[in-house]
Design a protein around this motif. Structure first.
Motif, PDB file in Angstrom:
ATOM      1  N   LEU A 185     -22.097   0.842   1.538  1.00 20.20           N
ATOM      2  CA  LEU A 185     -21.113   2.006   0.666  1.00 20.20           C
ATOM      3  C   LEU A 185     -21.368   1.667  -0.840  1.00 20.20           C
ATOM      4  CD1 LEU A 185     -19.079   4.078   0.233  1.00 20.20           C
ATOM      5  CD2 LEU A 185     -17.356   2.602   0.652  1.00 20.20           C
ATOM      6  N   ALA A 186     -21.729   2.538  -1.593  1.00 21.88           N
ATOM      7  CA  ALA A 186     -21.731   2.529  -2.981  1.00 21.88           C
ATOM      8  C   ALA A 186     -21.147   3.793  -3.592  1.00 21.88           C
ATOM      9  CB  ALA A 186     -23.063   2.222  -3.673  1.00 21.88           C
ATOM     10  N   GLN A 187     -19.886   3.892  -4.254  1.00 26.92           N
ATOM     11  CA  GLN A 187     -19.256   4.889  -4.683  1.00 26.92           C
ATOM     12  C   GLN A 187     -18.964   4.698  -6.220  1.00 26.92           C
ATOM     13  OE1 GLN A 187     -16.327   5.999  -1.758  1.00 26.92           O
ATOM     14  NE2 GLN A 187     -17.683   7.522  -0.849  1.00 26.92           N
ATOM     15  N   THR A 188     -18.670   5.761  -6.793  1.00 22.23           N
ATOM     16  CA  THR A 188     -18.104   5.970  -8.119  1.00 22.23           C
ATOM     17  C   THR A 188     -17.277   7.082  -8.248  1.00 22.23           C
ATOM     18  OG1 THR A 188     -20.092   5.120  -9.431  1.00 22.23           O
ATOM     19  CG2 THR A 188     -18.501   6.131 -10.774  1.00 22.23           C
ATOM     20  N   PHE A 189     -16.105   6.621  -8.599  1.00 23.36           N
ATOM     21  CA  PHE A 189     -14.869   7.608  -8.632  1.00 23.36           C
ATOM     22  C   PHE A 189     -14.778   7.984 -10.050  1.00 23.36           C
ATOM     23  CE2 PHE A 189     -13.861   5.828  -4.672  1.00 23.36           C
ATOM     24  CZ  PHE A 189     -13.086   6.678  -3.929  1.00 23.36           C
ATOM     25  N   ALA A 190     -14.903   9.319 -10.636  1.00 27.33           N
ATOM     26  CA  ALA A 190     -14.679   9.555 -11.966  1.00 27.33           C
ATOM     27  C   ALA A 190     -13.151  10.470 -12.065  1.00 27.33           C
ATOM     28  CB  ALA A 190     -15.792  10.332 -12.417  1.00 27.33           C
ATOM     29  N   TYR A 191     -12.369   9.766 -13.009  1.00 25.53           N
ATOM     30  CA  TYR A 191     -11.034  10.469 -13.294  1.00 25.53           C
ATOM     31  C   TYR A 191     -10.936  10.691 -14.492  1.00 25.53           C
ATOM     32  CZ  TYR A 191      -9.039   8.155  -9.099  1.00 25.53           C
ATOM     33  OH  TYR A 191      -8.830   7.878  -7.915  1.00 25.53           O
ATOM     34  N   ASN A 192     -10.348  11.910 -14.909  1.00 25.17           N
ATOM     35  CA  ASN A 192      -9.961  12.611 -16.089  1.00 25.17           C
ATOM     36  C   ASN A 192      -8.796  13.521 -15.835  1.00 25.17           C
ATOM     37  OD1 ASN A 192     -10.122  13.242 -18.757  1.00 25.17           O
ATOM     38  ND2 ASN A 192     -11.868  14.898 -18.529  1.00 25.17           N
ATOM     39  N   ASP A 193      -7.543  12.783 -15.939  1.00 20.68           N
ATOM     40  CA  ASP A 193      -6.429  13.528 -15.818  1.00 20.68           C
ATOM     41  C   ASP A 193      -5.688  13.325 -17.150  1.00 20.68           C
ATOM     42  OD1 ASP A 193      -5.069  11.414 -15.503  1.00 20.68           O
ATOM     43  OD2 ASP A 193      -4.483  11.609 -13.551  1.00 20.68           O
ATOM     44  N   SER A 194      -4.295  13.719 -17.113  1.00 25.57           N
ATOM     45  CA  SER A 194      -3.540  13.730 -18.325  1.00 25.57           C
ATOM     46  C   SER A 194      -3.298  12.042 -18.573  1.00 25.57           C
ATOM     47  CB  SER A 194      -2.517  14.592 -18.284  1.00 25.57           C
ATOM     48  OG  SER A 194      -1.401  14.197 -17.206  1.00 25.57           O
ATOM     49  N   VAL A 195      -3.329  11.373 -17.706  1.00 26.35           N
ATOM     50  CA  VAL A 195      -2.919   9.899 -17.981  1.00 26.35           C
ATOM     51  C   VAL A 195      -4.112   9.151 -17.920  1.00 26.35           C
ATOM     52  CG1 VAL A 195      -1.750   8.182 -17.012  1.00 26.35           C
ATOM     53  CG2 VAL A 195      -0.832  10.295 -16.595  1.00 26.35           C
ATOM     54  N   TYR A 196      -4.938   9.201 -17.174  1.00 22.92           N
ATOM     55  CA  TYR A 196      -6.301   8.346 -17.018  1.00 22.92           C
ATOM     56  C   TYR A 196      -7.496   8.893 -17.261  1.00 22.92           C
ATOM     57  CZ  TYR A 196      -2.908   4.985 -15.034  1.00 22.92           C
ATOM     58  OH  TYR A 196      -1.620   4.277 -14.753  1.00 22.92           O
ATOM     59  N   ALA A 197      -8.524   8.308 -17.939  1.00 20.27           N
ATOM     60  CA  ALA A 197      -9.906   8.685 -17.813  1.00 20.27           C
ATOM     61  C   ALA A 197     -10.803   7.522 -17.825  1.00 20.27           C
ATOM     62  CB  ALA A 197     -10.099   9.589 -19.337  1.00 20.27           C
ATOM     63  N   GLY A 198     -11.893   7.689 -16.955  1.00 18.25           N
ATOM     64  CA  GLY A 198     -12.696   6.640 -16.691  1.00 18.25           C
ATOM     65  C   GLY A 198     -13.286   6.730 -15.275  1.00 18.25           C
ATOM     66  N   THR A 199     -14.173   5.530 -14.839  1.00 14.71           N
ATOM     67  CA  THR A 199     -14.729   5.438 -13.563  1.00 14.71           C
ATOM     68  C   THR A 199     -14.351   4.176 -13.057  1.00 14.71           C
ATOM     69  OG1 THR A 199     -16.488   4.478 -14.215  1.00 14.71           O
ATOM     70  CG2 THR A 199     -16.681   6.682 -14.319  1.00 14.71           C
ATOM     71  N   LEU A 200     -14.281   4.319 -11.556  1.00 12.45           N
ATOM     72  CA  LEU A 200     -14.021   3.047 -10.719  1.00 12.45           C
ATOM     73  C   LEU A 200     -15.321   3.026  -9.649  1.00 12.45           C
ATOM     74  CD1 LEU A 200     -10.565   3.838  -9.407  1.00 12.45           C
ATOM     75  CD2 LEU A 200     -10.965   1.886 -11.044  1.00 12.45           C
ATOM     76  N   SER A 201     -15.679   1.658  -9.712  1.00 11.95           N
ATOM     77  CA  SER A 201     -17.058   1.520  -8.963  1.00 11.95           C
ATOM     78  C   SER A 201     -16.704   0.837  -7.374  1.00 11.95           C
ATOM     79  CB  SER A 201     -18.221   0.934  -9.693  1.00 11.95           C
ATOM     80  OG  SER A 201     -18.537   1.762 -10.504  1.00 11.95           O
ATOM     81  N   LEU A 202     -17.095   1.265  -6.422  1.00 15.38           N
ATOM     82  CA  LEU A 202     -16.838   0.518  -4.991  1.00 15.38           C
ATOM     83  C   LEU A 202     -18.162   0.048  -4.592  1.00 15.38           C
ATOM     84  CD1 LEU A 202     -14.628   3.099  -3.043  1.00 15.38           C
ATOM     85  CD2 LEU A 202     -14.051   1.400  -4.725  1.00 15.38           C
ATOM     86  N   LEU A 203     -18.329  -0.988  -3.937  1.00 13.55           N
ATOM     87  CA  LEU A 203     -19.521  -1.613  -3.316  1.00 13.55           C
ATOM     88  C   LEU A 203     -19.241  -2.599  -2.164  1.00 13.55           C
ATOM     89  CD1 LEU A 203     -22.885  -1.755  -3.345  1.00 13.55           C
ATOM     90  CD2 LEU A 203     -22.430  -3.637  -4.972  1.00 13.55           C
ATOM     91  N   GLY A 204     -19.367  -2.260  -1.110  1.00 10.73           N
ATOM     92  CA  GLY A 204     -18.891  -2.597   0.146  1.00 10.73           C
ATOM     93  C   GLY A 204     -19.720  -2.322   1.568  1.00 10.73           C
ATOM     94  N   SER A 205     -19.460  -2.783   2.651  1.00 12.56           N
ATOM     95  CA  SER A 205     -20.005  -2.429   3.996  1.00 12.56           C
ATOM     96  C   SER A 205     -19.006  -2.578   5.089  1.00 12.56           C
ATOM     97  CB  SER A 205     -21.093  -3.232   4.211  1.00 12.56           C
ATOM     98  OG  SER A 205     -20.634  -4.742   4.439  1.00 12.56           O
ATOM     99  N   GLY A 206     -18.932  -1.620   6.175  1.00 16.20           N
ATOM    100  CA  GLY A 206     -17.974  -1.523   7.124  1.00 16.20           C
ATOM    101  C   GLY A 206     -18.743  -1.062   8.387  1.00 16.20           C
ATOM    102  N   VAL A 207     -18.253  -1.569   9.622  1.00 19.10           N
ATOM    103  CA  VAL A 207     -18.892  -0.938  10.695  1.00 19.10           C
ATOM    104  C   VAL A 207     -18.359   0.617  10.933  1.00 19.10           C
ATOM    105  CG1 VAL A 207     -18.514  -1.147  13.352  1.00 19.10           C
ATOM    106  CG2 VAL A 207     -18.634  -3.184  11.989  1.00 19.10           C
ATOM    107  N   ALA A 208     -19.449   1.341  11.265  1.00 18.65           N
ATOM    108  CA  ALA A 208     -19.081   2.904  11.201  1.00 18.65           C
ATOM    109  C   ALA A 208     -17.861   3.531  12.143  1.00 18.65           C
ATOM    110  CB  ALA A 208     -20.542   3.621  11.536  1.00 18.65           C
ATOM    111  N   SER A 209     -17.825   2.703  13.057  1.00 21.83           N
ATOM    112  CA  SER A 209     -16.912   3.341  14.236  1.00 21.83           C
ATOM    113  C   SER A 209     -15.299   2.543  13.946  1.00 21.83           C
ATOM    114  CB  SER A 209     -17.328   2.727  15.521  1.00 21.83           C
ATOM    115  OG  SER A 209     -17.228   1.386  15.551  1.00 21.83           O
ATOM    116  N   ASP A 210     -15.206   1.925  12.856  1.00 21.55           N
ATOM    117  CA  ASP A 210     -13.809   1.359  12.649  1.00 21.55           C
ATOM    118  C   ASP A 210     -13.179   2.543  12.000  1.00 21.55           C
ATOM    119  OD1 ASP A 210     -14.583  -1.154  13.490  1.00 21.55           O
ATOM    120  OD2 ASP A 210     -14.752  -1.890  11.291  1.00 21.55           O
TER     121      ASP A 210
END
Length: 101
Positions: free
Chosen positions: A29-54
Motif C-alpha cells: 500500500l502506498a497512499q497520500t492523504f491531502a487535507y485542506n479544511d479550516s484547521v489543517y492543510a497538508g498531506t500525509l503519506s502511508l507506506l505498508g503492507s497487509g494480508v488482503a483477507s485481514d
C-alpha cells in the motif's frame, strides 16, 4: 448527490495497491492523504503492507507536508463497502489515523 459533493469533505486520497506476497495475497500500500479544511492543510503519506483477507490492516505514516511535516504515526484501515460501478469493483474504507509529531 455523490460522495464528492458532501459538505463534510475535508480532502482526498490517492494511492496504489499491488500484490507483494509469494504464497498469500498480500497488498503493498502506498497512499497520500491531502487535507485542506479550516484547521489543517497538508498531506500525509502511508507506506505498508497487509494480508488482503485481514479485516483490519495497519500502515505506518512515513511523513507529510504542510501542517503534517515530519509527522509519524499509524493508520488503521477497514473496508466499509464494496460495489460494482461502471463494470469496475470499487471499495470504500474507513481510516482511523493516529499521529505523533
Amino acid at each position: 448527490m455523490s460522495l464528492a459533493d458532501q459538505a463534510d469533505r475535508v480532502g482526498r486520497v490517492q494511492g496504489w495497491y499491488g500484490n507483494c506476497g509469494q504464497s498469500t495475497l498480500t497488498l503493498c500500500l502506498a497512499q497520500t492523504f491531502a487535507y485542506n479544511d479550516s484547521v489543517y492543510a497538508g498531506t500525509l503519506s502511508l507506506l505498508g503492507s497487509g494480508v488482503a483477507s485481514d479485516p483490519v490492516k495497519y500502515a505506518p505514516i512515513v511523513g507529510g507536508t504542510g501542517d503534517f511535516a515530519f509527522c509519524r504515526g499509524v493508520a488503521e484501515q477497514s473496508r466499509v463497502f464494496n460495489a460494482i460501478v461502471n463494470s469496475e469493483e470499487n471499495s470504500w474504507f474507513h481510516y482511523n489515523i493516529t499521529l505523533k509529531y
